[in-house]
Design a protein around this motif. Sequence first.
Motif, PDB file in Angstrom:
ATOM      1  N   VAL A 125       0.838  -1.201   0.000  1.00 29.45           N
ATOM      2  CA  VAL A 125       0.000   0.000   0.000  1.00 29.45           C
ATOM      3  C   VAL A 125       0.874   1.253   0.000  1.00 29.45           C
ATOM      4  N   HIS A 126       1.936   1.266   0.776  1.00 28.35           N
ATOM      5  CA  HIS A 126       2.812   2.444   0.813  1.00 28.35           C
ATOM      6  C   HIS A 126       3.532   2.649  -0.512  1.00 28.35           C
ATOM      7  N   ALA A 127       3.671   1.588  -1.302  1.00 30.42           N
ATOM      8  CA  ALA A 127       4.293   1.712  -2.618  1.00 30.42           C
ATOM      9  C   ALA A 127       3.414   2.499  -3.592  1.00 30.42           C
ATOM     10  N   VAL A 156      -8.226  14.376  -0.411  1.00 33.52           N
ATOM     11  CA  VAL A 156      -8.026  13.419   0.678  1.00 33.52           C
ATOM     12  C   VAL A 156      -9.054  12.310   0.478  1.00 33.52           C
ATOM     13  N   LEU A 157      -8.563  11.137   0.115  1.00 31.07           N
ATOM     14  CA  LEU A 157      -9.425   9.996  -0.157  1.00 31.07           C
ATOM     15  C   LEU A 157      -9.284   9.025   1.018  1.00 31.07           C
ATOM     16  N   TYR A 158     -10.271   9.080   1.923  1.00 28.82           N
ATOM     17  CA  TYR A 158     -10.182   8.159   3.058  1.00 28.82           C
ATOM     18  C   TYR A 158     -11.103   6.971   2.798  1.00 28.82           C
ATOM     19  N   CYS A 159     -10.531   5.784   2.880  1.00 28.01           N
ATOM     20  CA  CYS A 159     -11.254   4.547   2.616  1.00 28.01           C
ATOM     21  C   CYS A 159     -11.580   3.873   3.944  1.00 28.01           C
ATOM     22  N   PHE A 160     -12.774   3.329   4.059  1.00 28.21           N
ATOM     23  CA  PHE A 160     -13.213   2.746   5.329  1.00 28.21           C
ATOM     24  C   PHE A 160     -14.069   1.505   5.068  1.00 28.21           C
ATOM     25  N   GLU A 268       0.811  10.956  -0.547  1.00 21.19           N
ATOM     26  CA  GLU A 268       1.028  10.397   0.793  1.00 21.19           C
ATOM     27  C   GLU A 268       0.048   9.261   1.043  1.00 21.19           C
ATOM     28  N   VAL A 269       0.483   8.300   1.838  1.00 20.30           N
ATOM     29  CA  VAL A 269      -0.327   7.135   2.206  1.00 20.30           C
ATOM     30  C   VAL A 269      -0.309   6.996   3.720  1.00 20.30           C
ATOM     31  N   ILE A 270      -1.483   6.827   4.314  1.00 22.95           N
ATOM     32  CA  ILE A 270      -1.587   6.588   5.753  1.00 22.95           C
ATOM     33  C   ILE A 270      -2.197   5.207   5.935  1.00 22.95           C
ATOM     34  N   THR A 282      -2.921  13.836  10.688  1.00 24.26           N
ATOM     35  CA  THR A 282      -1.790  13.534   9.807  1.00 24.26           C
ATOM     36  C   THR A 282      -2.126  13.886   8.364  1.00 24.26           C
ATOM     37  N   ALA A 283      -3.357  13.582   7.951  1.00 28.16           N
ATOM     38  CA  ALA A 283      -3.783  13.919   6.590  1.00 28.16           C
ATOM     39  C   ALA A 283      -3.786  15.428   6.377  1.00 28.16           C
TER      40      ALA A 283
END
Length: 323
Positions: A125-127, A156-160, A268-270, A282-283
């Motif tokens: 995922v971080h890649a 900002v694309l937050y997936c849940f 960026e990836v969180i 952080t985002a």
Amino acid sequence: MAQRTHLGDADCAIAQALDVVGDWWTLLIVRDAARGLSRFDEFQHELGMSRKVLAERLKLLVEAGVLSREPYQERPVRHEYRLTPRGRGLLPVLVALQDWGDTWVLGDGEMTATTDEASREAARVHALRGTRVPPLLMPDRFGELRDPVADTPFTVLYCFPGVYARTESYPPGWAGIPGAKGCTFESCTYRDQLAEFTAAGATVHGVSAQRPDEQREFAEQERLRFPLLSDADLTLTTALRLPTFRTAGTSRIKRLTLIIDRERTVREVIYPIQDIEASVQTALAAVRTAASGAGDAGDTGDAAVAGDAAASGEAAAAGPAQS
């Protein structure tokens, strides 16, 4: 063309499907087509397979109706290969294979909505940093198709995993799945800090694999002022190889956040997210850092205009809700 052994069980859909996609190169081509690759040289560079074998597999997939072959250059004639509706029907198969691999090959077999920071899943995922989100459209909670990447300096694309307006709608055992709880809190935290994201030049989009009607009921109850997008057909999940888990017969996206710029590049990836409130901060910090690093006066102006517009929109939205 390589010799193929045709499976004789004409009444078994599994056997007949494997007759088309039973070769591992074939599924990897479908995987990369879902990621946005479309040209022969792109597939060859990504997969490292011989040009002869690639040509054979592409021909097979076109003949099977999984890919379409469309010219994009005349002299010399060159073609692009794109997934057809039949090909997109394979996306849940790819997600299921990835989930099985993450759980049983790379993991310990336990169902989880998160992962360890040192896991190979987290490394994958971080890649995503530096990669581009391919052009695609997703239905919002009203069924209108939207690009998940907004025309603002950042998205900002937050997936849940999933949110519901009613407690009884959650799948059985939801609270016991590591990482699954907290989706309502996450969405409401983004709601409460939306003005700060907008002022920094970012649009907020929430994404889950739920149906639009499920998202709409929740968004109206919580008075969300940003879009929730449905990836029920797993288009975005497959394109970015997002991590999933499966419960109650449905694939769910694990909780993660992507910061994407206007050029569709992941900045960026969180992931994994252990502290939801901290992840939102952080985002926001990542957006502000990226905005200041860009040093573009035009983007700064866009952010200021967007912030004014958001403030007006929020006031308008809050008025009827309070009355």
